[in-house]
Design a protein around this motif. Structure first.
Motif, PDB file in Angstrom:
ATOM      1  N   ALA A  29      -3.667   7.995   5.780  1.00  0.00           N
ATOM      2  CA  ALA A  29      -3.882   6.738   6.505  1.00  0.00           C
ATOM      3  C   ALA A  29      -5.155   6.054   6.016  1.00  0.00           C
ATOM      4  O   ALA A  29      -5.211   4.818   5.921  1.00  0.00           O
ATOM      5  CB  ALA A  29      -3.973   7.004   8.007  1.00  0.00           C
ATOM      6  N   PHE A  30      -6.172   6.856   5.700  1.00  0.00           N
ATOM      7  CA  PHE A  30      -7.409   6.284   5.162  1.00  0.00           C
ATOM      8  C   PHE A  30      -7.129   5.551   3.849  1.00  0.00           C
ATOM      9  O   PHE A  30      -7.604   4.423   3.633  1.00  0.00           O
ATOM     10  CB  PHE A  30      -8.449   7.389   4.934  1.00  0.00           C
ATOM     11  CG  PHE A  30      -9.727   6.899   4.314  1.00  0.00           C
ATOM     12  CD1 PHE A  30     -10.724   6.333   5.096  1.00  0.00           C
ATOM     13  CD2 PHE A  30      -9.933   6.978   2.941  1.00  0.00           C
ATOM     14  CE1 PHE A  30     -11.904   5.867   4.529  1.00  0.00           C
ATOM     15  CE2 PHE A  30     -11.103   6.512   2.365  1.00  0.00           C
ATOM     16  CZ  PHE A  30     -12.090   5.947   3.161  1.00  0.00           C
ATOM     17  N   LYS A  31      -6.345   6.176   2.979  1.00  0.00           N
ATOM     18  CA  LYS A  31      -6.015   5.552   1.695  1.00  0.00           C
ATOM     19  C   LYS A  31      -5.218   4.266   1.888  1.00  0.00           C
ATOM     20  O   LYS A  31      -5.379   3.308   1.124  1.00  0.00           O
ATOM     21  CB  LYS A  31      -5.240   6.535   0.818  1.00  0.00           C
ATOM     22  CG  LYS A  31      -6.079   7.729   0.367  1.00  0.00           C
ATOM     23  CD  LYS A  31      -5.232   8.751  -0.367  1.00  0.00           C
ATOM     24  CE  LYS A  31      -6.056   9.962  -0.764  1.00  0.00           C
ATOM     25  NZ  LYS A  31      -5.235  11.030  -1.392  1.00  0.00           N
ATOM     26  N   LEU A  32      -4.358   4.250   2.910  1.00  0.00           N
ATOM     27  CA  LEU A  32      -3.605   3.033   3.208  1.00  0.00           C
ATOM     28  C   LEU A  32      -4.536   1.874   3.534  1.00  0.00           C
ATOM     29  O   LEU A  32      -4.307   0.735   3.129  1.00  0.00           O
ATOM     30  CB  LEU A  32      -2.664   3.268   4.399  1.00  0.00           C
ATOM     31  CG  LEU A  32      -1.314   3.914   4.128  1.00  0.00           C
ATOM     32  CD1 LEU A  32      -0.609   4.204   5.452  1.00  0.00           C
ATOM     33  CD2 LEU A  32      -0.443   3.026   3.256  1.00  0.00           C
ATOM     34  N   HIS A  33      -5.592   2.165   4.291  1.00  0.00           N
ATOM     35  CA  HIS A  33      -6.523   1.122   4.725  1.00  0.00           C
ATOM     36  C   HIS A  33      -7.572   0.774   3.659  1.00  0.00           C
ATOM     37  O   HIS A  33      -8.160  -0.311   3.707  1.00  0.00           O
ATOM     38  CB  HIS A  33      -7.232   1.552   6.008  1.00  0.00           C
ATOM     39  CG  HIS A  33      -6.366   1.515   7.233  1.00  0.00           C
ATOM     40  ND1 HIS A  33      -5.422   2.488   7.503  1.00  0.00           N
ATOM     41  CD2 HIS A  33      -6.282   0.615   8.248  1.00  0.00           C
ATOM     42  CE1 HIS A  33      -4.805   2.194   8.643  1.00  0.00           C
ATOM     43  NE2 HIS A  33      -5.302   1.071   9.104  1.00  0.00           N
ATOM     44  N   ASP A  34      -7.811   1.693   2.740  1.00  0.00           N
ATOM     45  CA  ASP A  34      -8.792   1.459   1.668  1.00  0.00           C
ATOM     46  C   ASP A  34      -8.126   0.597   0.589  1.00  0.00           C
ATOM     47  O   ASP A  34      -7.794   1.062  -0.496  1.00  0.00           O
ATOM     48  CB  ASP A  34      -9.258   2.800   1.100  1.00  0.00           C
ATOM     49  CG  ASP A  34     -10.281   2.641  -0.022  1.00  0.00           C
ATOM     50  OD1 ASP A  34     -10.849   1.540  -0.172  1.00  0.00           O
ATOM     51  OD2 ASP A  34     -10.503   3.628  -0.751  1.00  0.00           O
ATOM     52  N   MET A  73      -5.386  -5.295   7.244  1.00  0.00           N
ATOM     53  CA  MET A  73      -4.344  -4.346   7.608  1.00  0.00           C
ATOM     54  C   MET A  73      -3.880  -4.566   9.049  1.00  0.00           C
ATOM     55  O   MET A  73      -2.682  -4.494   9.341  1.00  0.00           O
ATOM     56  CB  MET A  73      -4.842  -2.904   7.422  1.00  0.00           C
ATOM     57  CG  MET A  73      -3.769  -1.852   7.656  1.00  0.00           C
ATOM     58  SD  MET A  73      -2.314  -2.015   6.577  1.00  0.00           S
ATOM     59  CE  MET A  73      -2.967  -1.344   5.044  1.00  0.00           C
ATOM     60  N   VAL A  74      -4.815  -4.841   9.950  1.00  0.00           N
ATOM     61  CA  VAL A  74      -4.443  -5.135  11.332  1.00  0.00           C
ATOM     62  C   VAL A  74      -3.518  -6.350  11.382  1.00  0.00           C
ATOM     63  O   VAL A  74      -2.482  -6.338  12.061  1.00  0.00           O
ATOM     64  CB  VAL A  74      -5.694  -5.375  12.208  1.00  0.00           C
ATOM     65  CG1 VAL A  74      -5.299  -5.945  13.569  1.00  0.00           C
ATOM     66  CG2 VAL A  74      -6.474  -4.085  12.398  1.00  0.00           C
ATOM     67  N   LEU A  75      -3.876  -7.396  10.650  1.00  0.00           N
ATOM     68  CA  LEU A  75      -3.048  -8.600  10.625  1.00  0.00           C
ATOM     69  C   LEU A  75      -1.667  -8.319  10.035  1.00  0.00           C
ATOM     70  O   LEU A  75      -0.655  -8.844  10.513  1.00  0.00           O
ATOM     71  CB  LEU A  75      -3.744  -9.701   9.822  1.00  0.00           C
ATOM     72  CG  LEU A  75      -4.985 -10.328  10.471  1.00  0.00           C
ATOM     73  CD1 LEU A  75      -5.709 -11.241   9.484  1.00  0.00           C
ATOM     74  CD2 LEU A  75      -4.588 -11.116  11.725  1.00  0.00           C
ATOM     75  N   ALA A  76      -1.610  -7.488   9.002  1.00  0.00           N
ATOM     76  CA  ALA A  76      -0.325  -7.159   8.372  1.00  0.00           C
ATOM     77  C   ALA A  76       0.568  -6.384   9.333  1.00  0.00           C
ATOM     78  O   ALA A  76       1.765  -6.645   9.434  1.00  0.00           O
ATOM     79  CB  ALA A  76      -0.565  -6.340   7.105  1.00  0.00           C
ATOM     80  N   ARG A 118       0.836  -1.205   0.000  1.00  0.00           N
ATOM     81  CA  ARG A 118       0.000   0.000   0.000  1.00  0.00           C
ATOM     82  C   ARG A 118       0.869   1.253   0.000  1.00  0.00           C
ATOM     83  O   ARG A 118       0.560   2.235  -0.682  1.00  0.00           O
ATOM     84  CB  ARG A 118      -0.929   0.010   1.223  1.00  0.00           C
ATOM     85  CG  ARG A 118      -2.002  -1.045   1.188  1.00  0.00           C
ATOM     86  CD  ARG A 118      -2.903  -0.887  -0.051  1.00  0.00           C
ATOM     87  NE  ARG A 118      -3.616   0.383  -0.050  1.00  0.00           N
ATOM     88  CZ  ARG A 118      -3.727   1.168  -1.112  1.00  0.00           C
ATOM     89  NH1 ARG A 118      -3.178   0.826  -2.271  1.00  0.00           N
ATOM     90  NH2 ARG A 118      -4.418   2.297  -1.036  1.00  0.00           N
ATOM     91  N   MET A 119       1.960   1.241   0.776  1.00  0.00           N
ATOM     92  CA  MET A 119       2.857   2.390   0.794  1.00  0.00           C
ATOM     93  C   MET A 119       3.416   2.649  -0.600  1.00  0.00           C
ATOM     94  O   MET A 119       3.439   3.793  -1.078  1.00  0.00           O
ATOM     95  CB  MET A 119       4.011   2.136   1.775  1.00  0.00           C
ATOM     96  CG  MET A 119       3.619   2.233   3.228  1.00  0.00           C
ATOM     97  SD  MET A 119       3.330   3.924   3.756  1.00  0.00           S
ATOM     98  CE  MET A 119       4.983   4.584   3.712  1.00  0.00           C
TER      99      MET A 119
END
Length: 218
Positions: free
Chosen positions: A120-125, A140-143, A82-83
């Motif tokens: 941060a929103f875009k990272l999670h989307d 994302m939590v698991l990652a 995502r980054m």
């Protein structure tokens, strides 16, 4: 990417590199970000190191960003994916210098929290639908747990996801939009802790330790 605030008049007193010796690109990037011209020039040295660590073409590829962040160019990592996607604004499979500086500026301590929250929103989307779905948040939590080498049971992970949705999903529609996310983050500022890199306040003093480790040395 409009990632950071533009320069205000008050920053003109900050010591800068001689404008006549700075490139037009460096001056332009400094005007669009919290970085000074001197700091942009230091970032240029950092970029050169990263962009030649694996593929020596003057561009940062995913393997090189992963090597810099995690000292491993092979391990799959959702957060890294995502980054890289967000840094690669032009969607051409690599990060050029302008993309690098403007994206990195999001993590500058002087960048406003709403800008960081949006990033941060875009990272999670993950699926880029404009919403954070439960499955995306869990992934994302698991990652992030995996990267931190923390092993939590699935029940605990589900509790984290449930708690987040109870607090953030104000509309109760089973997904979190950007407005809801920003309101949630405003009430839980620790959510943005990883969106700030303190060393960016004085990038000219020293490079971050990950760049100076053996894998990225010339």
């Amino acid at each position: 990417m409009g990632c950071g605030p533009s320069k205000s008049a008050t920053t003109s007193a900050t010591p800068e590199a001689n404008p006549s010796s700075a490139s037009a690109e460096h001056i332009s990037l400094a005007s669009k970000t919290p970085f000074t011209v001197s700091e942009v020039e230091s970032l240029s040295e950092l970029f050169e190191k990263l962009s030649t660590s694996v593929i020596k073409d003057g561009l940062i590829h995913k393997e090189e960003l992963q090597l810099a962040l995690f000292q491993n160019s092979k391990k799959n990592n959702l957060f890294l994916d995502r980054m890289f996607d967000l840094f690669d604004v032009n969607r051409n499979g690599h990060i050029d210098f302008g993309e690098f500086v403007q994206s990195l500026s999001v993590f500058h301590p002087k960048t406003p929290d709403p800008v960081k929250a949006s990033y941060a929103f875009k990272l999670h989307d993950l699926r880029q639908t404009g919403y954070i779905e439960r499955v995306e948040l869990k992934e994302m939590v698991l990652a992030l747990l995996s990267e931190s080498e923390l092993n939590l049971s699935d029940d605990v992970v589900e509790m984290i996801v449930d708690k987040t949705f109870v607090e953030a999903d104000a509309k109760g529609d089973g997904r979190i939009d950007e407005e809801e996310w920003k309101e949630f983050v405003a009430k839980n500022p620790l959510m943005l802790k990883n969106m700030t890199l303190p060393y960016l306040m004085d990038i000219t003093a020293s490079f971050p330790s990950f760049v100076l480790k053996g894998e990225v040395h010339d």
